[in-house]
Write a protein that holds these residues in place. Structure first.
Motif, PDB file in Angstrom:
ATOM      1  N   ASP A  85       2.500  46.481 -37.402  1.00 52.49           N
ATOM      2  CA  ASP A  85       2.138  47.176 -36.172  1.00 52.49           C
ATOM      3  C   ASP A  85       2.205  48.698 -36.288  1.00 52.49           C
ATOM      4  O   ASP A  85       2.032  49.409 -35.312  1.00 52.49           O
ATOM      5  CB  ASP A  85       3.006  46.694 -35.005  1.00 52.49           C
ATOM      6  CG  ASP A  85       4.487  46.941 -35.233  1.00 52.49           C
ATOM      7  OD1 ASP A  85       4.865  47.560 -36.246  1.00 52.49           O
ATOM      8  OD2 ASP A  85       5.281  46.491 -34.381  1.00 52.49           O
ATOM      9  N   ASP A  86       2.449  49.215 -37.503  1.00 54.37           N
ATOM     10  CA  ASP A  86       2.458  50.665 -37.706  1.00 54.37           C
ATOM     11  C   ASP A  86       1.019  51.136 -37.889  1.00 54.37           C
ATOM     12  O   ASP A  86       0.463  51.120 -38.995  1.00 54.37           O
ATOM     13  CB  ASP A  86       3.313  51.026 -38.918  1.00 54.37           C
ATOM     14  CG  ASP A  86       3.527  52.527 -39.058  1.00 54.37           C
ATOM     15  OD1 ASP A  86       2.591  53.302 -38.743  1.00 54.37           O
ATOM     16  OD2 ASP A  86       4.622  52.918 -39.482  1.00 54.37           O
ATOM     17  N   TRP A 112      -9.211  38.276 -31.463  1.00 54.35           N
ATOM     18  CA  TRP A 112      -7.821  37.878 -31.247  1.00 54.35           C
ATOM     19  C   TRP A 112      -6.958  39.042 -30.761  1.00 54.35           C
ATOM     20  O   TRP A 112      -5.767  38.885 -30.531  1.00 54.35           O
ATOM     21  CB  TRP A 112      -7.221  37.227 -32.486  1.00 54.35           C
ATOM     22  CG  TRP A 112      -7.198  38.080 -33.720  1.00 54.35           C
ATOM     23  CD1 TRP A 112      -6.208  38.937 -34.113  1.00 54.35           C
ATOM     24  CD2 TRP A 112      -8.187  38.132 -34.736  1.00 54.35           C
ATOM     25  NE1 TRP A 112      -6.530  39.535 -35.299  1.00 54.35           N
ATOM     26  CE2 TRP A 112      -7.756  39.050 -35.712  1.00 54.35           C
ATOM     27  CE3 TRP A 112      -9.419  37.507 -34.931  1.00 54.35           C
ATOM     28  CZ2 TRP A 112      -8.487  39.365 -36.848  1.00 54.35           C
ATOM     29  CZ3 TRP A 112     -10.147  37.816 -36.074  1.00 54.35           C
ATOM     30  CH2 TRP A 112      -9.684  38.728 -37.005  1.00 54.35           C
ATOM     31  N   GLY A 113      -7.576  40.225 -30.600  1.00 57.35           N
ATOM     32  CA  GLY A 113      -6.882  41.363 -30.015  1.00 57.35           C
ATOM     33  C   GLY A 113      -6.362  42.388 -30.997  1.00 57.35           C
ATOM     34  O   GLY A 113      -6.081  43.517 -30.614  1.00 57.35           O
ATOM     35  N   SER A 132      -1.431  44.651 -35.762  1.00 53.66           N
ATOM     36  CA  SER A 132      -1.049  43.890 -34.574  1.00 53.66           C
ATOM     37  C   SER A 132      -0.968  44.807 -33.372  1.00 53.66           C
ATOM     38  O   SER A 132      -0.514  45.946 -33.457  1.00 53.66           O
ATOM     39  CB  SER A 132       0.317  43.228 -34.778  1.00 53.66           C
ATOM     40  OG  SER A 132       0.281  42.372 -35.897  1.00 53.66           O
ATOM     41  N   GLN A 133      -1.382  44.274 -32.245  1.00 52.52           N
ATOM     42  CA  GLN A 133      -1.315  45.006 -30.985  1.00 52.52           C
ATOM     43  C   GLN A 133      -0.060  44.573 -30.231  1.00 52.52           C
ATOM     44  O   GLN A 133       0.371  43.427 -30.343  1.00 52.52           O
ATOM     45  CB  GLN A 133      -2.563  44.730 -30.145  1.00 52.52           C
ATOM     46  CG  GLN A 133      -3.853  45.117 -30.842  1.00 52.52           C
ATOM     47  CD  GLN A 133      -3.891  46.584 -31.263  1.00 52.52           C
ATOM     48  OE1 GLN A 133      -3.703  47.471 -30.446  1.00 52.52           O
ATOM     49  NE2 GLN A 133      -4.102  46.823 -32.550  1.00 52.52           N
ATOM     50  N   PRO A 134       0.533  45.488 -29.479  1.00 50.58           N
ATOM     51  CA  PRO A 134       1.730  45.116 -28.733  1.00 50.58           C
ATOM     52  C   PRO A 134       1.450  43.967 -27.771  1.00 50.58           C
ATOM     53  O   PRO A 134       0.370  43.890 -27.176  1.00 50.58           O
ATOM     54  CB  PRO A 134       2.085  46.380 -27.951  1.00 50.58           C
ATOM     55  CG  PRO A 134       1.209  47.468 -28.471  1.00 50.58           C
ATOM     56  CD  PRO A 134       0.117  46.844 -29.254  1.00 50.58           C
ATOM     57  N   ALA A 135       2.421  43.050 -27.637  1.00 54.68           N
ATOM     58  CA  ALA A 135       2.273  41.924 -26.707  1.00 54.68           C
ATOM     59  C   ALA A 135       2.336  42.446 -25.274  1.00 54.68           C
ATOM     60  O   ALA A 135       3.064  43.374 -24.971  1.00 54.68           O
ATOM     61  CB  ALA A 135       3.394  40.907 -26.937  1.00 54.68           C
ATOM     62  N   GLY A 136       1.587  41.806 -24.425  1.00 53.67           N
ATOM     63  CA  GLY A 136       1.692  42.190 -23.026  1.00 53.67           C
ATOM     64  C   GLY A 136       0.393  42.444 -22.455  1.00 53.67           C
ATOM     65  O   GLY A 136      -0.133  42.660 -21.555  1.00 53.67           O
TER      66      GLY A 136
END
Length: 136
Positions: A85-86, A112-113, A132-136
């Motif tokens: 996620d960096d 998938w975001g 990866s993108q932050p959840a939420g």
């Protein structure tokens, strides 16, 4: 030392250039051992018998030149995947790895975001990068 899984890449005479390129991409310490250091003479002496790149972020990448008595068959059965996620770190890796290579999937947001891209670098190594993108 704990058990670890890391890629070991084979090259057709350009392992030194490839591993030095990966050091510029990922940073870290690169150890290079030639066939000549272990007694091989002639043209093969300066080729890389073993290279190991250890990065500050915990990545390990190994590689070597394939000796002439062994078959060198580049293939598509293996791809190196970088994920996390960096955003800045992974985009930096993507920009360096895809520069001079072939991009099959541009690094952009996917269904998938996450941001995802796929390329083959200038040395023929296939890479996938997933941010990866932050959840939420």
């Amino acid at each position: 030392m704990p058990t670890r899984l890391n890629p070991y890449l084979s090259f057709d005479g350009n392992a030194r250039q490839a591993m030095e390129f990966y050091r510029r991409v990922f940073g870290g310490e690169l150890a290079l051992n030639t066939f000549g250091e272990f007694g091989t003479e002639g043209e093969q002496a300066d080729k890389i018998m073993h290279a190991q790149l250890e990065t500050d972020s915990g990545l390990t990448l190994m590689g070597s030149d394939v000796p002439p008595e062994m078959e060198y068959t580049p293939g598509t059965a293996m791809t190196v995947s970088l994920s996390g996620d960096d955003v800045d770190e992974l985009r930096g890796y993507w920009n360096a790895l895809s520069d001079g290579g072939i991009v099959s999937v541009p690094l952009e947001r996917q269904m998938w975001g996450d941001e995802f891209g796929a390329c083959v670098d200038r040395f023929g190594t296939p890479w996938m990068v997933n941010i990866s993108q932050p959840a939420g």
